[in-house]
Design a protein around this motif. Structure first.
Motif, PDB file in Angstrom:
ATOM      1  N   ALA A 197       0.839  -1.204   0.000  1.00  0.00           N
ATOM      2  CA  ALA A 197       0.000   0.000   0.000  1.00  0.00           C
ATOM      3  C   ALA A 197       0.871   1.250   0.000  1.00  0.00           C
ATOM      4  CB  ALA A 197      -0.925  -0.009   1.217  1.00  0.00           C
ATOM      5  N   PHE A 198       0.437   2.244  -0.798  1.00  0.00           N
ATOM      6  CA  PHE A 198       1.147   3.521  -0.894  1.00  0.00           C
ATOM      7  C   PHE A 198       0.151   4.661  -0.628  1.00  0.00           C
ATOM      8  CE2 PHE A 198       3.404   0.471  -3.524  1.00  0.00           C
ATOM      9  CZ  PHE A 198       4.730   0.676  -3.170  1.00  0.00           C
ATOM     10  N   PRO A 199      -0.188   4.917   0.637  1.00  0.00           N
ATOM     11  CA  PRO A 199      -1.127   5.995   0.950  1.00  0.00           C
ATOM     12  C   PRO A 199      -0.429   7.357   1.033  1.00  0.00           C
ATOM     13  CG  PRO A 199      -0.588   4.764   2.926  1.00  0.00           C
ATOM     14  CD  PRO A 199       0.179   4.121   1.811  1.00  0.00           C
ATOM     15  N   ARG A 200      -1.012   8.335   0.374  1.00  0.00           N
ATOM     16  CA  ARG A 200      -0.456   9.694   0.449  1.00  0.00           C
ATOM     17  C   ARG A 200      -0.740  10.285   1.825  1.00  0.00           C
ATOM     18  NH1 ARG A 200      -2.741  14.809  -0.818  1.00  0.00           N
ATOM     19  NH2 ARG A 200      -4.455  13.965  -2.076  1.00  0.00           N
ATOM     20  N   ASP A 201       0.277  10.924   2.394  1.00  0.00           N
ATOM     21  CA  ASP A 201       0.145  11.682   3.646  1.00  0.00           C
ATOM     22  C   ASP A 201      -0.197  10.815   4.855  1.00  0.00           C
ATOM     23  OD1 ASP A 201       0.536  13.961   2.085  1.00  0.00           O
ATOM     24  OD2 ASP A 201      -1.611  14.247   1.760  1.00  0.00           O
ATOM     25  N   TYR A 202       0.035   9.533   4.793  1.00  0.00           N
ATOM     26  CA  TYR A 202      -0.263   8.650   5.925  1.00  0.00           C
ATOM     27  C   TYR A 202       0.872   8.708   6.940  1.00  0.00           C
ATOM     28  CZ  TYR A 202      -0.682   4.244   8.526  1.00  0.00           C
ATOM     29  OH  TYR A 202      -0.753   3.302   9.513  1.00  0.00           O
ATOM     30  N   THR A 203       0.533   8.898   8.223  1.00  0.00           N
ATOM     31  CA  THR A 203       1.554   8.964   9.265  1.00  0.00           C
ATOM     32  C   THR A 203       1.341   7.945  10.367  1.00  0.00           C
ATOM     33  OG1 THR A 203       0.298  10.688  10.435  1.00  0.00           O
ATOM     34  CG2 THR A 203       2.012  11.415   8.907  1.00  0.00           C
ATOM     35  N   GLY A 204       0.291   7.154  10.282  1.00  0.00           N
ATOM     36  CA  GLY A 204       0.066   6.138  11.305  1.00  0.00           C
ATOM     37  C   GLY A 204      -1.392   6.061  11.687  1.00  0.00           C
ATOM     38  N   LEU A 205      -1.726   5.029  12.447  1.00  0.00           N
ATOM     39  CA  LEU A 205      -3.113   4.824  12.836  1.00  0.00           C
ATOM     40  C   LEU A 205      -3.602   5.921  13.772  1.00  0.00           C
ATOM     41  CD1 LEU A 205      -5.557   2.967  12.675  1.00  0.00           C
ATOM     42  CD2 LEU A 205      -4.627   1.671  14.586  1.00  0.00           C
ATOM     43  N   THR A 206      -2.859   6.179  14.802  1.00  0.00           N
ATOM     44  CA  THR A 206      -3.174   7.277  15.725  1.00  0.00           C
ATOM     45  C   THR A 206      -1.871   7.971  16.087  1.00  0.00           C
ATOM     46  OG1 THR A 206      -2.985   5.822  17.655  1.00  0.00           O
ATOM     47  CG2 THR A 206      -5.180   6.112  16.707  1.00  0.00           C
ATOM     48  N   ARG A 207      -1.920   9.263  16.204  1.00  0.00           N
ATOM     49  CA  ARG A 207      -0.709  10.014  16.558  1.00  0.00           C
ATOM     50  C   ARG A 207      -1.120  11.164  17.468  1.00  0.00           C
ATOM     51  NH1 ARG A 207       3.960   7.786  15.165  1.00  0.00           N
ATOM     52  NH2 ARG A 207       3.858   8.116  12.930  1.00  0.00           N
ATOM     53  N   ASP A 208      -0.707  11.064  18.718  1.00  0.00           N
ATOM     54  CA  ASP A 208      -1.079  12.092  19.696  1.00  0.00           C
ATOM     55  C   ASP A 208      -0.044  13.211  19.784  1.00  0.00           C
ATOM     56  OD1 ASP A 208      -3.387  10.692  20.372  1.00  0.00           O
ATOM     57  OD2 ASP A 208      -2.305   9.466  21.839  1.00  0.00           O
ATOM     58  N   SER A 209       1.120  12.986  19.178  1.00  0.00           N
ATOM     59  CA  SER A 209       2.163  14.004  19.254  1.00  0.00           C
ATOM     60  C   SER A 209       3.021  13.952  18.005  1.00  0.00           C
ATOM     61  CB  SER A 209       3.028  13.776  20.503  1.00  0.00           C
ATOM     62  OG  SER A 209       3.642  12.502  20.445  1.00  0.00           O
ATOM     63  N   LEU A 210       3.886  14.941  17.873  1.00  0.00           N
ATOM     64  CA  LEU A 210       4.785  15.001  16.724  1.00  0.00           C
ATOM     65  C   LEU A 210       6.042  14.204  17.070  1.00  0.00           C
ATOM     66  CD1 LEU A 210       4.323  18.798  15.934  1.00  0.00           C
ATOM     67  CD2 LEU A 210       3.251  16.876  14.776  1.00  0.00           C
ATOM     68  N   GLU A 211       6.164  13.022  16.452  1.00  0.00           N
ATOM     69  CA  GLU A 211       7.233  12.111  16.836  1.00  0.00           C
ATOM     70  C   GLU A 211       8.269  11.885  15.747  1.00  0.00           C
ATOM     71  OE1 GLU A 211       5.240   8.544  17.892  1.00  0.00           O
ATOM     72  OE2 GLU A 211       4.064   9.457  19.507  1.00  0.00           O
ATOM     73  N   THR A 212       7.902  12.117  14.503  1.00  0.00           N
ATOM     74  CA  THR A 212       8.802  11.803  13.400  1.00  0.00           C
ATOM     75  C   THR A 212       8.874  12.967  12.411  1.00  0.00           C
ATOM     76  OG1 THR A 212       7.085  10.855  11.965  1.00  0.00           O
ATOM     77  CG2 THR A 212       8.130   9.381  13.578  1.00  0.00           C
ATOM     78  N   ARG A 213       9.818  12.875  11.499  1.00  0.00           N
ATOM     79  CA  ARG A 213       9.950  13.866  10.427  1.00  0.00           C
ATOM     80  C   ARG A 213       8.662  13.935   9.604  1.00  0.00           C
ATOM     81  NH1 ARG A 213      14.116  16.006   6.959  1.00  0.00           N
ATOM     82  NH2 ARG A 213      13.425  16.131   4.784  1.00  0.00           N
ATOM     83  N   GLU A 214       8.061  12.769   9.351  1.00  0.00           N
ATOM     84  CA  GLU A 214       6.822  12.728   8.575  1.00  0.00           C
ATOM     85  C   GLU A 214       5.696  13.456   9.294  1.00  0.00           C
ATOM     86  OE1 GLU A 214       8.817  10.123   9.076  1.00  0.00           O
ATOM     87  OE2 GLU A 214       9.611  10.067   7.020  1.00  0.00           O
ATOM     88  N   ASP A 215       5.648  13.334  10.629  1.00  0.00           N
ATOM     89  CA  ASP A 215       4.633  14.049  11.401  1.00  0.00           C
ATOM     90  C   ASP A 215       4.779  15.560  11.228  1.00  0.00           C
ATOM     91  OD1 ASP A 215       3.659  11.660  12.367  1.00  0.00           O
ATOM     92  OD2 ASP A 215       4.860  11.725  14.187  1.00  0.00           O
ATOM     93  N   ILE A 216       6.010  16.044  11.271  1.00  0.00           N
ATOM     94  CA  ILE A 216       6.266  17.475  11.118  1.00  0.00           C
ATOM     95  C   ILE A 216       5.834  17.939   9.733  1.00  0.00           C
ATOM     96  CG2 ILE A 216       8.059  19.252  11.011  1.00  0.00           C
ATOM     97  CD1 ILE A 216       7.518  18.353  13.830  1.00  0.00           C
ATOM     98  N   ILE A 217       6.161  17.161   8.722  1.00  0.00           N
ATOM     99  CA  ILE A 217       5.803  17.519   7.343  1.00  0.00           C
ATOM    100  C   ILE A 217       4.291  17.586   7.175  1.00  0.00           C
ATOM    101  CG2 ILE A 217       5.829  16.717   4.950  1.00  0.00           C
ATOM    102  CD1 ILE A 217       8.655  15.604   5.525  1.00  0.00           C
ATOM    103  N   GLN A 218       3.573  16.561   7.671  1.00  0.00           N
ATOM    104  CA  GLN A 218       2.122  16.553   7.539  1.00  0.00           C
ATOM    105  C   GLN A 218       1.480  17.699   8.310  1.00  0.00           C
ATOM    106  OE1 GLN A 218       0.814  14.719   5.259  1.00  0.00           O
ATOM    107  NE2 GLN A 218       2.864  13.891   4.921  1.00  0.00           N
ATOM    108  N   ALA A 219       2.010  17.997   9.481  1.00  0.00           N
ATOM    109  CA  ALA A 219       1.478  19.115  10.260  1.00  0.00           C
ATOM    110  C   ALA A 219       1.707  20.436   9.538  1.00  0.00           C
ATOM    111  CB  ALA A 219       2.125  19.140  11.642  1.00  0.00           C
ATOM    112  N   ALA A 220       2.881  20.578   8.907  1.00  0.00           N
ATOM    113  CA  ALA A 220       3.177  21.805   8.160  1.00  0.00           C
ATOM    114  C   ALA A 220       2.251  21.954   6.952  1.00  0.00           C
ATOM    115  CB  ALA A 220       4.637  21.796   7.712  1.00  0.00           C
TER     116      ALA A 220
END
Length: 279
Positions: free
Chosen positions: A141-164
């Motif tokens: 699977a190749f989902p666009r903008d997927y960062t995980g099932l649940t994310r309560d905080s900014l933990e990874t580079r991908e989280d920062i990018i999606q938040a931005a």
């Protein structure tokens, strides 16, 4: 004259045909003919190569263009072949659903299945359910903008990018001045970079700005949103190391390398252009 050749994946095709007609006591002869016609039209391409791919996703508009560009990346090796389900021939059946014929035959015949996802609505939803239930081991699977099932905080580079990206595409309707909206977004992104620094996440303001500009140039859309069902499917593939997120078209093209099979050709490593120029 020799008789008909038995396909190399005849057992898989037999399984597919059994599922297609499962529970239907006496389908019209025309439906049988359509199944055979589909096999004769679409499956021979998989017989001629070492690695074959079925590509699933959204087949229309910009989504379809990105999907087919990904398929073209998989087609680069001469011993590989990809088929986009939505680009196969139309069928005229009376009882058996056309979708059942296509998804079962192509999924069984293909060595691997790739699903490119950008939204939660449309035909990609039932397709994802079918491959999760029947073909999970050979699906990526190749989902666009997927960062995980649940994310309560900014933990990874991908989280920062999606938040931005979420900040960049936010409406901020309560702010009337366009200049103030721009300032507000800049402030929010600056705060994200501060969080990244505090969490030890390596990303610079220039990298984040360049990525937002790249995203705007080729996919000028807010971050994709998915239903809880989609997210759970992605999480399953992620647990099997068969889920790879992407943000821009450049990343999606690179993600083709995550698929099993022959390596894509790297022409630049084979020769130097200067070899063909007169001195």
């Amino acid at each position: 004259m020799s008789g008909p050749r038995i396909p190399r994946n005849s057992h898989a095709i037999y399984r597919a045909v059994n599922r297609i007609f499962e529970g239907i006591s006496s389908p019209p002869q025309g439906d049988y003919h359509e199944v055979v016609r589909y096999m004769n039209e679409e499956l021979p391409r998989f017989e001629q190569v070492d690695s074959s791919y079925l590509i699933l996703g959204s087949y229309r508009d910009a989504y379809g263009r990105r999907l087919r560009e990904f398929a073209n990346c998989l087609n680069m090796p001469t011993n590989a072949e990809s088929i986009v389900l939505g680009d196969t021939i139309d069928l005229d059946t009376a009882v058996v659903p056309e979708f059942d014929i296509k998804i079962n035959l192509l999924s069984e015949a293909a060595d691997y299945i790739a699903g490119v996802y950008e939204k939660e609505s449309g035909g990609e939803s039932p397709e994802l359910g079918v491959v999760r239930a029947l073909f999970v081991n050979k699906t990526v699977a190749f989902p666009r903008d997927y960062t995980g099932l649940t994310r309560d905080s900014l933990e990874t580079r991908e989280d920062i990018i999606q938040a931005a990206l979420a900040v960049y595409y936010a409406d901020f309707d309560h702010i009337e001045s366009k200049q103030r909206v721009a300032e507000k977004k800049k402030e929010e992104i600056a705060s994200l970079l501060t969080v990244a620094q505090e969490e030890g996440i390596e990303i610079t303001e220039r990298e984040l700005t360049d990525l937002i500009k790249e995203r705007q140039s080729d996919i000028d859309e807010s971050p994709a949103e998915y239903s809880w069902v989609h997210l759970n499917f992605f999480k399953r593939f992620e647990a099997m190391s068969q889920c790879h997120s992407w943000t821009t078209m450049a990343e999606l093209r690179d993600r083709a390398d995550e698929m099993p099979g022959p390596e894509r050709p790297r022409w630049e490593t084979e020769f130097n252009v200067g070899m063909f120029q007169d001195e």
